[in-house]
Scaffold this active site. Structure first.
Site, PDB file in Angstrom:
ATOM      1  N   CYS A 117       3.636  36.501  54.429  1.00  0.00           N
ATOM      2  CA  CYS A 117       3.303  35.377  55.315  1.00  0.00           C
ATOM      3  C   CYS A 117       2.103  35.233  56.063  1.00  0.00           C
ATOM      4  O   CYS A 117       1.638  34.555  56.734  1.00  0.00           O
ATOM      5  CB  CYS A 117       4.599  35.278  56.500  1.00  0.00           C
ATOM      6  SG  CYS A 117       6.134  35.202  55.809  1.00  0.00           S
ATOM      7  N   HIS A 258       2.188  31.428  62.182  1.00  0.00           N
ATOM      8  CA  HIS A 258       3.145  31.539  61.127  1.00  0.00           C
ATOM      9  C   HIS A 258       4.474  30.808  61.699  1.00  0.00           C
ATOM     10  O   HIS A 258       4.958  31.283  62.668  1.00  0.00           O
ATOM     11  CB  HIS A 258       3.248  32.574  60.486  1.00  0.00           C
ATOM     12  CG  HIS A 258       4.613  32.629  59.667  1.00  0.00           C
ATOM     13  ND1 HIS A 258       4.586  31.860  58.615  1.00  0.00           N
ATOM     14  CD2 HIS A 258       5.194  33.713  59.538  1.00  0.00           C
ATOM     15  CE1 HIS A 258       5.676  32.590  57.885  1.00  0.00           C
ATOM     16  NE2 HIS A 258       6.066  33.388  58.569  1.00  0.00           N
ATOM     17  N   ASN A 288      10.540  28.203  57.348  1.00  0.00           N
ATOM     18  CA  ASN A 288       9.479  29.159  57.228  1.00  0.00           C
ATOM     19  C   ASN A 288       9.189  29.181  55.834  1.00  0.00           C
ATOM     20  O   ASN A 288       9.786  29.511  54.973  1.00  0.00           O
ATOM     21  CB  ASN A 288      10.291  30.715  57.479  1.00  0.00           C
ATOM     22  CG  ASN A 288       9.233  31.753  57.256  1.00  0.00           C
ATOM     23  OD1 ASN A 288       8.264  31.762  56.561  1.00  0.00           O
ATOM     24  ND2 ASN A 288       9.582  33.031  57.640  1.00  0.00           N
TER      25      ASN A 288
HETATM   26  O1  UT7 Z   1       8.109  35.263  57.745  1.00  0.00           O
HETATM   27  C1  UT7 Z   1       8.654  36.649  58.157  1.00  0.00           C
HETATM   28  C2  UT7 Z   1       8.731  36.789  59.352  1.00  0.00           C
HETATM   29  N1  UT7 Z   1       9.920  36.762  59.853  1.00  0.00           N
HETATM   30  C3  UT7 Z   1      10.763  36.629  60.905  1.00  0.00           C
HETATM   31  O2  UT7 Z   1       9.725  36.501  61.783  1.00  0.00           O
HETATM   32  C4  UT7 Z   1      12.196  36.775  61.230  1.00  0.00           C
HETATM   33  C5  UT7 Z   1      12.205  37.246  62.423  1.00  0.00           C
HETATM   34  N2  UT7 Z   1      13.625  37.321  63.044  1.00  0.00           N
HETATM   35  C6  UT7 Z   1      14.387  36.416  63.401  1.00  0.00           C
HETATM   36  O3  UT7 Z   1      13.739  35.066  63.350  1.00  0.00           O
HETATM   37  C7  UT7 Z   1      15.692  36.576  63.936  1.00  0.00           C
HETATM   38  O4  UT7 Z   1      15.793  37.807  63.926  1.00  0.00           O
HETATM   39  C8  UT7 Z   1      16.853  35.628  63.047  1.00  0.00           C
HETATM   40  C9  UT7 Z   1      16.770  34.259  63.113  1.00  0.00           C
HETATM   41  C10 UT7 Z   1      16.657  36.118  61.470  1.00  0.00           C
HETATM   42  C11 UT7 Z   1      18.369  36.048  63.481  1.00  0.00           C
HETATM   43  O5  UT7 Z   1      18.260  35.572  64.844  1.00  0.00           O
HETATM   44  P1  UT7 Z   1      18.891  36.926  65.819  1.00  0.00           P
HETATM   45  O6  UT7 Z   1      19.098  36.350  67.211  1.00  0.00           O
HETATM   46  O7  UT7 Z   1      18.088  38.036  65.620  1.00  0.00           O
HETATM   47  O8  UT7 Z   1      20.454  37.255  65.254  1.00  0.00           O
HETATM   48  P2  UT7 Z   1      21.017  38.547  64.781  1.00  0.00           P
HETATM   49  O9  UT7 Z   1      20.687  39.108  63.375  1.00  0.00           O
HETATM   50  O10 UT7 Z   1      20.870  39.467  66.322  1.00  0.00           O
HETATM   51  O11 UT7 Z   1      22.626  38.266  64.447  1.00  0.00           O
HETATM   52  C12 UT7 Z   1      23.137  37.644  65.686  1.00  0.00           C
HETATM   53  C13 UT7 Z   1      24.680  37.261  65.098  1.00  0.00           C
HETATM   54  C14 UT7 Z   1      24.967  38.117  64.067  1.00  0.00           C
HETATM   55  O12 UT7 Z   1      26.641  38.442  64.437  1.00  0.00           O
HETATM   56  P3  UT7 Z   1      27.308  39.519  65.154  1.00  0.00           P
HETATM   57  O13 UT7 Z   1      26.830  40.712  64.838  1.00  0.00           O
HETATM   58  O14 UT7 Z   1      26.794  39.708  66.420  1.00  0.00           O
HETATM   59  O15 UT7 Z   1      28.922  39.179  65.202  1.00  0.00           O
HETATM   60  C15 UT7 Z   1      25.231  37.676  62.725  1.00  0.00           C
HETATM   61  O16 UT7 Z   1      26.078  38.179  61.890  1.00  0.00           O
HETATM   62  O17 UT7 Z   1      24.632  36.194  64.529  1.00  0.00           O
HETATM   63  C16 UT7 Z   1      25.129  36.288  63.054  1.00  0.00           C
HETATM   64  N3  UT7 Z   1      24.472  35.360  62.078  1.00  0.00           N
HETATM   65  C17 UT7 Z   1      24.524  34.341  61.792  1.00  0.00           C
HETATM   66  N4  UT7 Z   1      25.564  33.535  62.314  1.00  0.00           N
HETATM   67  C18 UT7 Z   1      25.546  32.118  61.635  1.00  0.00           C
HETATM   68  C19 UT7 Z   1      23.376  35.882  61.467  1.00  0.00           C
HETATM   69  N5  UT7 Z   1      22.861  34.855  60.664  1.00  0.00           N
HETATM   70  C20 UT7 Z   1      24.002  33.839  60.851  1.00  0.00           C
HETATM   71  C21 UT7 Z   1      23.768  32.436  60.558  1.00  0.00           C
HETATM   72  N6  UT7 Z   1      24.694  31.814  60.933  1.00  0.00           N
HETATM   73  N7  UT7 Z   1      22.946  32.071  59.528  1.00  0.00           N
END
Ligand code: UT7
Length: 332
Positions: A117, A258, A288
């Protein structure tokens, strides 16, 4: 022929490919256990474009490049160098030469550059070195990625994030140097956070001969770690690039990050005290798109007439590697 036009660098054209297929959050909620509400709240993404059956990286990259070349008032035959930033080539040997042929840029040398990216910012800075040394005058820098090819469509933590796309700029030699400052960084110790790795399968060809014969595995990401990395490192690298440019954050007309997550854009803007109206965001429509996200977003704001000649843009890419970097340039 060296240094006809001065060895300053100007960004004089931009373009992007128009993908027709899209996948919105409601459609995704039929594929994995997710919802429009979760995706929109956590990322700002509402839909993403996905390559159609007949699309390939080279044609989308060439479409974006042609638009940029036309905006710059050039023809493909004027182009000296094409750098294609991609992690998803049609051909592992590289796709830039195919783009060169597709464009009819017969006299251009072409190569791929892989920095995920961050690839577009790394490629812009690479292009600038060739211009500043007087070697090349007209360079096309393309960011293009079809991450849908390598997305695990059963993993809701990643598949909701990515989209396909291609964007490009033309960078030209000029009297005045409008690439005001840059800073590039890498940290391979954090490589595990975001990967698209080759998995080898050792295969015996004969009793005394064996080879690795595997394939690449879908994208894996530790989202929380990448998020923390981005909101800490991106403001730092922009401040470093601004320092090199002799500028301050309030000199920035447009923050062009990005497009990974709206929350990352908001957090970086807040840390740099940049008001939201100066932050470019098209994430809701594109998701993205990896190396393509910065040039696509640039193309949209330029064609909308928002970015004016002379505006100062702070562009920053970040992602797998891990890699991150920033380039401060004046448009036009
Ligand atoms: O281009 C390369 C660079 N990439 C990035 O910059 C990505 C950076 N990271 C992010 O943008 C975020 O971390 C994400 C959008 C990927 C995830 O958001 P988050 O607020 O960090 O969520 P999380 O991973 O902490 O997950 C929170 C909850 C989890 O459930 P529990 O364990 O709390 O019960 C996940 O299982 O959300 C759940 N979850 C979802 N639920 C519904 C994760 N993905 C999903 C989904 N739909 N798609």
């Amino acid at each position: 022929m060296l240094q006809q036009l001065g060895n300053g660098v100007s960004v004089t054209g931009c373009g992007s490919a128009k993908l027709t297929n899209h996948l919105d959050n409601h459609m995704l909620s039929k594929i994995v256990d997710t919802s429009d509400e979760w995706i929109a709240t956590r990322t700002g993404i509402r839909q993403r474009h996905i390559a159609g059956e007949d699309d390939c990286l080279k044609t989308l990259a060439a479409e974006a490049a042609q638009e940029a070349i036309t905006m710059a008032g050039l023809a493909p035959i004027d182009i000296d160098l094409i750098i294609l930033a991609t992690s998803t080539p049609d051909d592992l040997f590289g796709s830039a030469c195919q783009v060169q042929a597709e464009l009819g840029a017969a006299t251009a040398v072409a190569f791929d550059l892989t920095a995920a990216c961050s690839g577009f910012v790394f490629a812009m800075v690479t292009a600038a070195q060739f211009i500043r040394t007087g070697v090349y005058q007209n360079v096309v820098v393309i960011g293009a990625d079809l991450l849908s090819r390598w997305t695990d469509w059963s993993d809701r933590r990643t598949c909701v994030l990515f989209g396909d796309g291609a964007g490009a700029v033309v960078m030209q030699a000029s009297e005045r140097d409008r690439l005001l400052g840059f800073e590039l960084r890498s940290d391979g110790a954090l490589n595990d956070c975001l990967k698209l790795t080759y998995q080898s399968q050792f295969k015996e060809l004969a009793d005394d001969a064996a080879v690795q014969h595997g394939t690449f595995q879908p994208i894996t990401m530790n989202g929380r770690e990448v998020y923390k990395f981005a909101v800490k490192r991106v403001p730092e690298v922009i401040e470093k690039a601004l320092f090199r440019a002799g500028l301050a954050t309030n000199d920035i007309d447009w923050l062009l990050l990005h497009q990974a997550n709206q929350r990352i854009l908001d957090a970086v803007a807040e840390r740099l005290h940049i008001p939201s109206e100066r932050v470019v965001s098209n994430m809701a429509h594109h998701g993205n798109t990896s190396a393509a996200s910065i040039p696509i977003a640039l193309d949209e704001v330029v064609r909308a007439g928002k970015v004016k000649v002379g505006d100062t843009i702070a562009a920053s890419g970040f992602g797998a590697g891990l890699t991150w970097g920033a380039a401060i340039f004046e448009w036009g």
